[in-house]
Design an enzyme around this catalytic site. Structure first.
Site, mmCIF file in Angstrom:
data_model
loop_
_atom_site.group_PDB
_atom_site.id
_atom_site.type_symbol
_atom_site.label_atom_id
_atom_site.label_comp_id
_atom_site.label_asym_id
_atom_site.label_seq_id
_atom_site.Cartn_x
_atom_site.Cartn_y
_atom_site.Cartn_z
ATOM 1 N N HIS A 146 0.871 -1.194 0.000
ATOM 2 C CA HIS A 146 0.000 0.000 0.000
ATOM 3 C C HIS A 146 0.906 1.243 0.000
ATOM 4 O O HIS A 146 0.989 1.975 0.989
ATOM 5 C CB HIS A 146 -0.908 -0.036 1.223
ATOM 6 C CG HIS A 146 -2.098 0.871 1.144
ATOM 7 N ND1 HIS A 146 -2.369 1.664 0.044
ATOM 8 C CD2 HIS A 146 -3.100 1.125 2.035
ATOM 9 C CE1 HIS A 146 -3.484 2.346 0.267
ATOM 10 N NE2 HIS A 146 -3.942 2.043 1.464
ATOM 11 N N GLN A 149 -0.416 5.025 0.870
ATOM 12 C CA GLN A 149 -0.683 5.193 2.296
ATOM 13 C C GLN A 149 0.619 5.442 3.061
ATOM 14 O O GLN A 149 0.714 6.355 3.886
ATOM 15 C CB GLN A 149 -1.363 3.920 2.842
ATOM 16 C CG GLN A 149 -1.571 3.931 4.345
ATOM 17 C CD GLN A 149 -2.621 4.939 4.778
ATOM 18 O OE1 GLN A 149 -3.724 4.929 4.254
ATOM 19 N NE2 GLN A 149 -2.286 5.810 5.716
ATOM 20 N N CYS A 282 -3.658 3.238 9.456
ATOM 21 C CA CYS A 282 -4.020 3.636 8.088
ATOM 22 C C CYS A 282 -5.523 3.863 7.945
ATOM 23 O O CYS A 282 -5.941 4.556 7.022
ATOM 24 C CB CYS A 282 -3.538 2.588 7.094
ATOM 25 S SG CYS A 282 -4.078 0.917 7.500
HETATM 26 N N1 NVA Z 1 -4.436 -4.153 5.479
HETATM 27 C C1 NVA Z 1 -5.624 -3.422 5.148
HETATM 28 C C2 NVA Z 1 -5.308 -2.014 4.792
HETATM 29 C C3 NVA Z 1 -6.521 -1.148 4.540
HETATM 30 C C4 NVA Z 1 -6.174 0.248 4.136
HETATM 31 C C5 NVA Z 1 -6.339 -4.114 4.009
HETATM 32 O O1 NVA Z 1 -5.681 -4.531 3.052
HETATM 33 O O2 NVA Z 1 -7.566 -4.246 4.077
HETATM 34 N N1 CP Z 2 -6.316 3.620 4.306
HETATM 35 C C1 CP Z 2 -7.037 3.386 3.206
HETATM 36 O O1 CP Z 2 -6.506 3.052 2.142
HETATM 37 O O2 CP Z 2 -8.359 3.591 3.374
HETATM 38 P P1 CP Z 2 -9.510 3.160 2.359
HETATM 39 O O3 CP Z 2 -9.555 1.651 2.375
HETATM 40 O O4 CP Z 2 -10.747 3.785 2.916
HETATM 41 O O5 CP Z 2 -9.174 3.673 1.000
#
Ligand code: NVA
Ligand code: CP
Length: 327
Positions: A146, A149, A282
């Site tokens: 990610h 983020q 996050c």
């Molecule tokens: N680890 C989480 C991050 C969300 C922003 C996911 O992948 O759902």
């Molecule tokens: N942190 C993040 O990516 O949030 P969303 O899943 O709401 O986009």
């Protein structure tokens, strides 16, 4: 028609035009700091009401194969603030869902739009879009990484502390996409990163190794450990994330059981023994699971500043990657 800004015209910025952002691992240190510099400028300009239509006439396809609040809204608003046009494309509305390949999708979208932001499951799909398309592709989250983020996260640390080098980031929880990107990011900005996770939920060893290699030049230590209380001692930042990521709903019960000792609560914050320790997440948070209300809403938490910085940092990324080559 385009705004010309000197912060987009040095060699590092010009070198980023037309590139994709798939992983922080692929960025040079200079590129990371250039993103932070442009983020600061755009944030200041936004707060003081100065418009910056750096992407006037440009379009961004935003593909979402998973849900989103922050990523969708911040990219959409950011693109609009840059004078461009964002197209929201959900999995329900795309032929990708019915088996059209990412490579064909990339070749078609490259004929219509100027950039693609994608949130999906498999990192390979993002790589395929970038390899087969002719326009920048931005990773808006995969099961593996990610990056947007985490760039916003380290930018937030830099804003709050005025530096990143030598600081200590401790991530507690699942060794997931966030843990991976935090290691890659720490290696670039000179922050030590410790992942405190259960033995069953460790980050991928190849990513730990690659981050260690990346961080060597800055003397960064990347560690994986299993005792959250020992890990957070002396931390400048304690970070956590949901216990079951998107797509892992069937594992919620098992992960909740395994991750309970890793909850970011008041005792864990105290164990840092640092009155200035910052708490990051996050989001979205599952309050009462990985983080308590008291910590999330408490004096150490910077979670909403972090969320705001998604907007500013992603605008910087969009401007750097998508600014016109002919300008
Ligand atoms: N680890 C989480 C991050 C969300 C922003 C996911 O992948 O759902
Ligand atoms: N942190 C993040 O990516 O949030 P969303 O899943 O709401 O986009």
């Amino acid at each position: 028609m385009f705004d010309r800004r000197n912060y987009l015209l040095d060699n590092v910025a010009l070198g980023m035009r037309g590139k994709s952002l798939l992983s922080i691992h692929d960025l040079s240190r200079e590129e990371v700091w250039k993103i932070f510099e442009v983020s600061s400028k755009l944030k200041e300009e936004t707060k003081t009401g100065i418009t910056h239509h750096l992407l006037c006439g440009k379009t961004l396809a935003m593909i979402f194969m998973k849900p989103s609040t922050r990523t969708r809204v911040s990219f959409e608003v950011g693109m609009w603030q840059l004078g461009g046009y964002p197209l929201f494309l959900s999995s329900q509305e795309l032929q990708l869902k019915r088996g059209e390949t990412p490579s064909d999708t990339a070749q078609v979208l490259s004929r219509y739009v100027n950039g693609i932001m994608i949130r999906t499951f498999d990192q390979q799909d993002v790589e395929d879009l970038a390899n087969y398309g002719t326009i920048p592709v931005i990773n808006g989250l995969t099961d593996l990484l990610h990056p947007c983020q985490v760039l916003a996260d380290y930018f937030t640390v830099y804003e709050k502390r005025g530096k990143t080098k030598g600081l200590k980031m401790v991530y507690v929880g699942d060794g997931n996409n966030m843990a991976h990107s935090l290691m890659y990011g720490g290696a670039k900005v000179g922050m030590h990163v410790t992942i405190a996770c259960p033995p069953e939920l460790q980050p991928l060893p190849e990513i730990v190794e690659a981050a260690r290699e990346d961080g060597k030049a800055e003397g960064v230590q990347i560690e994986v450990t299993h005792d959250p209380y020992a890990a957070v001692k002396g931390a400048d930042v304690i970070y956590t994330d949901v216990w079951a990521s998107m797509g892992q709903e069937a594992e919620t019960e098992r992960k909740t059981r395994i991750l309970k000792p890793y909850q970011l609560n008041e005792d864990l914050v105290k164990a840092a023994e640092n009155k200035d320790v910052m708490v990051m997440h996050c989001l979205p948070a599952h309050r009462g699971d990985e983080i308590t209300d008291g910590v999330m809403d408490g004096p150490h938490s910077v979670v909403f500043d972090e969320a705001e910085n998604r907007l500013h940092v992603q605008k910087a990324i969009l401007a750097l990657l998508m600014q016109d080559k002919s300008e």
